[in-house]
Design a protein around this motif. Sequence first.
Motif, PDB file in Angstrom:
ATOM      1  N   GLU A   1       1.150  -1.344   0.001  1.00 45.36           N
ATOM      2  CA  GLU A   1      -0.679  -0.015  -0.280  1.00 45.36           C
ATOM      3  C   GLU A   1       0.894   1.716  -0.153  1.00 45.36           C
ATOM      4  O   GLU A   1       2.346   1.215   0.546  1.00 45.36           O
ATOM      5  N   VAL A   2       0.382   1.780  -0.656  1.00 41.69           N
ATOM      6  CA  VAL A   2       1.023   3.430  -0.471  1.00 41.69           C
ATOM      7  C   VAL A   2       0.578   5.032   0.191  1.00 41.69           C
ATOM      8  O   VAL A   2      -1.264   4.669  -0.163  1.00 41.69           O
ATOM      9  N   ALA A   3       0.649   5.569   1.230  1.00 44.56           N
ATOM     10  CA  ALA A   3       0.056   6.116   1.704  1.00 44.56           C
ATOM     11  C   ALA A   3       1.236   7.102   1.871  1.00 44.56           C
ATOM     12  O   ALA A   3       1.804   7.392   1.442  1.00 44.56           O
ATOM     13  N   ILE A   4       0.617   8.768   2.366  1.00 46.23           N
ATOM     14  CA  ILE A   4       1.018   9.688   2.787  1.00 46.23           C
ATOM     15  C   ILE A   4       1.427  10.285   3.819  1.00 46.23           C
ATOM     16  O   ILE A   4       0.222  10.531   4.758  1.00 46.23           O
ATOM     17  N   SER A   5       2.261  10.442   4.797  1.00 47.32           N
ATOM     18  CA  SER A   5       3.064  10.483   5.964  1.00 47.32           C
ATOM     19  C   SER A   5       1.907  12.044   5.933  1.00 47.32           C
ATOM     20  O   SER A   5       2.563  13.009   6.009  1.00 47.32           O
ATOM     21  N   ASP A   6       1.422  11.853   8.010  1.00 43.53           N
ATOM     22  CA  ASP A   6       0.904  12.929   8.303  1.00 43.53           C
ATOM     23  C   ASP A   6       1.827  13.438   9.202  1.00 43.53           C
ATOM     24  O   ASP A   6       2.035  14.449   9.836  1.00 43.53           O
ATOM     25  N   GLY A   7       3.730  12.648   9.354  1.00 48.82           N
ATOM     26  CA  GLY A   7       4.295  13.598   9.590  1.00 48.82           C
ATOM     27  C   GLY A   7       4.051  13.022  11.576  1.00 48.82           C
ATOM     28  O   GLY A   7       5.347  13.062  11.874  1.00 48.82           O
ATOM     29  N   ASP A   8       3.281  11.999  11.465  1.00 44.72           N
ATOM     30  CA  ASP A   8       3.567  11.701  12.885  1.00 44.72           C
ATOM     31  C   ASP A   8       3.740  10.134  13.121  1.00 44.72           C
ATOM     32  O   ASP A   8       2.860   9.358  13.030  1.00 44.72           O
ATOM     33  N   GLY A   9       5.101   9.186  13.683  1.00 45.28           N
ATOM     34  CA  GLY A   9       4.772   8.247  13.994  1.00 45.28           C
ATOM     35  C   GLY A   9       4.904   7.130  12.547  1.00 45.28           C
ATOM     36  O   GLY A   9       3.966   6.049  12.890  1.00 45.28           O
ATOM     37  N   ILE A  10       5.326   7.564  11.408  1.00 43.87           N
ATOM     38  CA  ILE A  10       5.583   6.762  10.601  1.00 43.87           C
ATOM     39  C   ILE A  10       6.628   6.264  10.409  1.00 43.87           C
ATOM     40  O   ILE A  10       7.736   7.147   9.670  1.00 43.87           O
ATOM     41  N   PRO A  11       7.700   5.265  11.628  1.00 41.40           N
ATOM     42  CA  PRO A  11       9.416   4.761  11.186  1.00 41.40           C
ATOM     43  C   PRO A  11       9.215   3.936   9.755  1.00 41.40           C
ATOM     44  O   PRO A  11       8.660   3.242  10.069  1.00 41.40           O
TER      45      PRO A  11
ATOM     46  N   PHE B   1       4.637   6.833   1.927  1.00 43.93           N
ATOM     47  CA  PHE B   1       5.482   5.888   2.477  1.00 43.93           C
ATOM     48  C   PHE B   1       4.773   4.241   1.900  1.00 43.93           C
ATOM     49  O   PHE B   1       3.457   4.595   1.085  1.00 43.93           O
ATOM     50  N   LEU B   2       5.280   2.810   1.947  1.00 45.61           N
ATOM     51  CA  LEU B   2       4.800   2.149   1.851  1.00 45.61           C
ATOM     52  C   LEU B   2       4.463   1.289   3.119  1.00 45.61           C
ATOM     53  O   LEU B   2       4.529   1.338   3.789  1.00 45.61           O
ATOM     54  N   ILE B   3       3.271   0.439   2.913  1.00 42.58           N
ATOM     55  CA  ILE B   3       2.879   0.004   3.634  1.00 42.58           C
ATOM     56  C   ILE B   3       2.891  -1.557   3.433  1.00 42.58           C
ATOM     57  O   ILE B   3       2.483  -1.781   2.226  1.00 42.58           O
ATOM     58  N   LEU B   4       3.651  -2.126   4.340  1.00 39.42           N
ATOM     59  CA  LEU B   4       3.351  -4.168   3.833  1.00 39.42           C
ATOM     60  C   LEU B   4       3.788  -4.871   5.340  1.00 39.42           C
ATOM     61  O   LEU B   4       4.353  -4.466   6.258  1.00 39.42           O
ATOM     62  N   ALA B   5       2.946  -6.205   4.777  1.00 38.36           N
ATOM     63  CA  ALA B   5       3.598  -6.832   5.669  1.00 38.36           C
ATOM     64  C   ALA B   5       5.532  -7.332   5.400  1.00 38.36           C
ATOM     65  O   ALA B   5       5.550  -7.971   4.350  1.00 38.36           O
ATOM     66  N   HIS B   6       6.471  -7.771   6.290  1.00 43.53           N
ATOM     67  CA  HIS B   6       7.731  -8.054   6.383  1.00 43.53           C
ATOM     68  C   HIS B   6       8.272  -9.210   7.929  1.00 43.53           C
ATOM     69  O   HIS B   6       7.579  -9.192   8.601  1.00 43.53           O
ATOM     70  N   ARG B   7       8.524 -10.032   6.768  1.00 43.50           N
ATOM     71  CA  ARG B   7       9.489 -10.822   7.668  1.00 43.50           C
ATOM     72  C   ARG B   7      11.170 -10.404   7.616  1.00 43.50           C
ATOM     73  O   ARG B   7      11.536 -11.127   6.753  1.00 43.50           O
ATOM     74  N   PRO B   8      11.812  -9.881   8.581  1.00 39.90           N
ATOM     75  CA  PRO B   8      12.874  -9.791   8.512  1.00 39.90           C
ATOM     76  C   PRO B   8      14.034 -10.558   8.774  1.00 39.90           C
ATOM     77  O   PRO B   8      14.878 -10.907   9.721  1.00 39.90           O
ATOM     78  N   PHE B   9      13.792 -11.909   8.287  1.00 42.82           N
ATOM     79  CA  PHE B   9      14.597 -13.492   8.602  1.00 42.82           C
ATOM     80  C   PHE B   9      14.832 -14.139   6.625  1.00 42.82           C
ATOM     81  O   PHE B   9      14.695 -13.485   5.781  1.00 42.82           O
ATOM     82  N   GLU B  10      16.038 -14.477   7.605  1.00 46.92           N
ATOM     83  CA  GLU B  10      16.551 -15.270   5.970  1.00 46.92           C
ATOM     84  C   GLU B  10      15.364 -16.197   5.411  1.00 46.92           C
ATOM     85  O   GLU B  10      15.017 -17.010   4.335  1.00 46.92           O
TER      86      GLU B  10
END
Length: 155
Positions: free
Chosen positions: A29-39, A53-62
Motif C-alpha cells: 500500500e502507498v500512503a502519505i505521511s502525516d509526519g507523526d509516527g511513520i517509522p 510511504f509504503l505499508i507492507l507485511a515483512h519478515r526480517p529473517f532469511e
Amino acid sequence: MTIQFHPLPDDHIAAIRNSRTDAYGNTVEVAISDGDGIPCRSCLKITPKGMPFLILAHRPFEGQNAYTETGPIFLCEDCSGSAPSSTLPDILTAPNYIVRGYSADERIVYGTGQVTPTAEIAAYAENLLARADIAFVDVRSASNNCFLCRVKPAE
C-alpha cells in the motif's frame, strides 16, 4: 562490546520497492505521511509529513520456521537508507520497546524478550549479544510487536 543498530538490508528494500509486493505476495500500500509516527525501516527516521510511504507485511529473517515473525512495517517510498550505527535510531520515540535475542538459526532465545525502556535498549542489547547463544537482537514495538530494527555486534 560495541553494538550497531541496523536497518533492513538494502537488497531487501530494493526488492520490495521494485516488486511492490510484501511477504505474502500482496501489493504494498502507498500512503502519505502525516509526519507523526511513520517509522521507516530503511532510513530509521520518521517519514516526513507529506512524503509517500509504503505499508507492507515483512519478515526480517532469511529462513522460515515457527519463530519467523511477520508483521506490518513502513518504508519511505524513496529514501537513501541508513548505515548501521551505534547511535539509537531516530524511529525509537516511544517510552519502551520489546527487545529480544535470537539464535544463529533465527529462533527466539527464551527468557531474553522483555519490554525495555528506550534509554536502556543499547545496554540490554549489549548484554544479550555478549552471550554465546545470541546471534542478533531485534527491537519491536511494545504495543504492536512490529519489527523496528536489528542490533548486532559492531564489525
